[in-house]
Design a protein around this motif. Structure first.
Motif, PDB file in Angstrom:
ATOM      1  N   MET A  65       0.840  -1.200   0.000  1.00  0.00           N
ATOM      2  CA  MET A  65       0.000   0.000   0.000  1.00  0.00           C
ATOM      3  C   MET A  65       0.882   1.259   0.000  1.00  0.00           C
ATOM      4  N   PHE A  66       1.918   1.217   0.840  1.00  0.00           N
ATOM      5  CA  PHE A  66       2.850   2.351   0.898  1.00  0.00           C
ATOM      6  C   PHE A  66       3.527   2.543  -0.461  1.00  0.00           C
ATOM      7  N   SER A  72       2.116   6.350  -6.949  1.00  0.00           N
ATOM      8  CA  SER A  72       1.056   7.098  -7.640  1.00  0.00           C
ATOM      9  C   SER A  72       1.081   8.583  -7.290  1.00  0.00           C
ATOM     10  N   LEU A  73       1.574   8.932  -6.098  1.00  0.00           N
ATOM     11  CA  LEU A  73       1.619  10.356  -5.732  1.00  0.00           C
ATOM     12  C   LEU A  73       3.002  10.974  -5.980  1.00  0.00           C
ATOM     13  N   GLU A  74       3.914  10.147  -6.506  1.00  0.00           N
ATOM     14  CA  GLU A  74       5.283  10.582  -6.826  1.00  0.00           C
ATOM     15  C   GLU A  74       5.965  11.209  -5.614  1.00  0.00           C
ATOM     16  N   LEU A  75       5.895  10.502  -4.505  1.00  0.00           N
ATOM     17  CA  LEU A  75       6.564  10.962  -3.285  1.00  0.00           C
ATOM     18  C   LEU A  75       7.909  10.251  -3.191  1.00  0.00           C
ATOM     19  N   LYS A  78      10.365   7.839   3.108  1.00  0.00           N
ATOM     20  CA  LYS A  78      10.549   6.552   3.784  1.00  0.00           C
ATOM     21  C   LYS A  78       9.344   6.349   4.704  1.00  0.00           C
ATOM     22  N   LEU A  79       8.856   5.115   4.750  1.00  0.00           N
ATOM     23  CA  LEU A  79       7.731   4.823   5.644  1.00  0.00           C
ATOM     24  C   LEU A  79       8.215   4.879   7.085  1.00  0.00           C
ATOM     25  N   MET A  92      -0.681   6.436   8.048  1.00  0.00           N
ATOM     26  CA  MET A  92       0.728   6.173   7.724  1.00  0.00           C
ATOM     27  C   MET A  92       1.538   7.448   7.890  1.00  0.00           C
ATOM     28  N   PHE A  93       2.679   7.316   8.531  1.00  0.00           N
ATOM     29  CA  PHE A  93       3.587   8.461   8.639  1.00  0.00           C
ATOM     30  C   PHE A  93       4.753   8.220   7.684  1.00  0.00           C
ATOM     31  N   MET A  94       4.990   9.176   6.794  1.00  0.00           N
ATOM     32  CA  MET A  94       6.059   9.039   5.808  1.00  0.00           C
ATOM     33  C   MET A  94       6.997  10.227   5.950  1.00  0.00           C
ATOM     34  N   MET A  95       8.275   9.955   5.885  1.00  0.00           N
ATOM     35  CA  MET A  95       9.194  11.082   6.096  1.00  0.00           C
ATOM     36  C   MET A  95      10.276  11.169   5.026  1.00  0.00           C
TER      37      MET A  95
END
Lengths: 194, 197
Positions: A65-66, A72-75, A78-79, A92-95
């Motif tokens: 999912m991450f 898809s969001l072109e980020l 790191k999870l 979800m926290f992504m940094m």
């Protein structure tokens, strides 16, 4: 047969360990200072939450999912961690070094709520200090390999330093006092907390 | 005494003093990346019963802090977990090694303390980042902040004094310079790459 110069070998270990450590210790030093002075004003910004029409009913596990959302969001992030709500939702926290995201996926998984935070310089430097756990993609894992190398270099640097002191100094009293003071102090702290 | 000898002496003496911190820093950094040992969870609680003199204080948080000090405990008093219900003060006092849930009978001073401990690695991990002065703690725990600060500045001193000693050394090899510059440049480029996202 040539004799191995043990002191010379330890001196080299000490030197190379610090060559590996140096730049990272400086980064840890600066980010450590920022940790201590977190109350200082900053220009970080948290943007309003966006609702994205992405259907997440795709039978994926958390990592997939991450990866899907990242792609898809072109980020480029790191999870960090995932919190699960009692109602079946997840957060979800992504940094990344300059940005952070909180992605909330409601239980029906029909849309995604994305909150973006623009880090200020202090938070960005802080990122290099708290980047842990493998599995965040090639460049993050490469950085973690360097961090592990730094941790191992710390042991090598410390132990080779003890050996060099023991062999270099004729008068060992001051060194002995300093070492014992440090050891006794740390032991007292650990025992008090345990 | 020459400048070189003074620098070596200071480099060594300060280094020996912070040697244990460096070992803790190295172990916990490796554990943060690999998660070999659980650092965060608390173990199964044990229950202790004791008596304490309860001062006449209405505010539950102030009362909990006073009782913490009377019992010789230290740590953060959790405001959300602190309340008075039917004459019993409930509170939680926690530091990086222990969580202590207290139920104190305000009438007779009987205190039940449920103690849950963190693992040894949990304590070390906490020490890695403990930069604040813990309320109610003994002096040597309060001094940790300064020991850590000294350690960090000593590390920076090591870098520059080590660099100086290496630069003036007759045994310095050319390829060591290439190694230092190469490794440092690579590390900086990696950080820039991460920065760019």
């Amino acid at each position: 047969m040539a004799r191995i110069n043990t002191y010379g070998v330890f001196r080299k270990i000490h030197l190379y360990a610090m060559m590996v450590l140096g730049v990272f210790l400086l980064v840890y030093f600066v980010s450590g200072l920022f940790f201590r002075h977190y109350h200082l004003p900053n220009n970080a910004r948290t943007l309003p939450t966006d609702t994205l029409q992405i259907n997440m009913n795709r039978n994926m596990d958390d990592q997939e999912m991450f990866a899907f959302l990242e792609d898809s969001l072109e980020l480029s992030v790191k999870l960090g961690h995932i919190n699960y709500g009692e109602d079946g939702s997840m957060r979800m926290f992504m940094m990344g070094a300059t940005k952070r995201y909180w992605m909330t996926i409601p239980s029906d998984k029909n849309e995604v709520y994305l909150q973006k935070h623009i880090n200020d310089t202090r938070e960005s430097v802080h990122f290099y200090h708290v980047l842990h756990i493998y599995g965040g993609g090639f460049k993050y894992d490469l950085y973690l390999i360097f961090q592990d190398l730094v941790s191992i270099s710390m042991f090598l640097f410390a132990i080779s330093g003890i050996y060099m002191w023991y062999n270099l100094m004729r008068n060992k009293w001051w060194g002995m006092i300093s070492l014992v003071l440090g050891l006794v102090y740390i032991t007292a702290v650990i025992v008090t907390f345990s | 005494m020459s400048l070189r000898k003074i620098i070596i002496q200071v480099h060594l003496l300060l280094g020996l003093f912070i040697f244990p911190y460096l070992i803790i820093f190295g172990i916990t950094s490796l554990n943060f990346n690999h998660g070999w040992f659980n650092s965060y969870e608390f173990g199964a609680p044990t229950v202790e019963v004791t008596e304490v003199e309860v001062p006449a204080i209405q505010d539950s948080l102030v009362l909990a802090t006073a009782i913490r000090d009377s019992l010789g405990l230290f740590g953060y008093v959790f405001p959300r977990e602190t309340y008075i219900d039917k004459g019993i003060l409930h509170t939680r006092i926690q530091h990086l090694g222990k969580r202590q849930d207290l139920k104190v009978d305000i009438g007779n001073g009987k205190a039940e303390i449920k103690v849950s401990k963190r693992t040894f690695m949990g304590v070390l991990s906490g020490l890695h980042g403990l930069g604040e002065v813990l309320s109610g703690a003994p002096w040597h725990i309060k001094a940790w902040k300064y020991y850590q600060l000294v350690s960090v500045y000593v590390m920076v001193f090591w870098i520059f004094s080590g660099l100086y000693l290496w630069l003036i050394s007759k045994q310095r090899k050319k390829w060591e310079t290439y190694f230092l510059l190469g490794f440092t440049s690579f590390a900086i480029l990696l950080m820039v790459w991460l920065w760019q996202g």
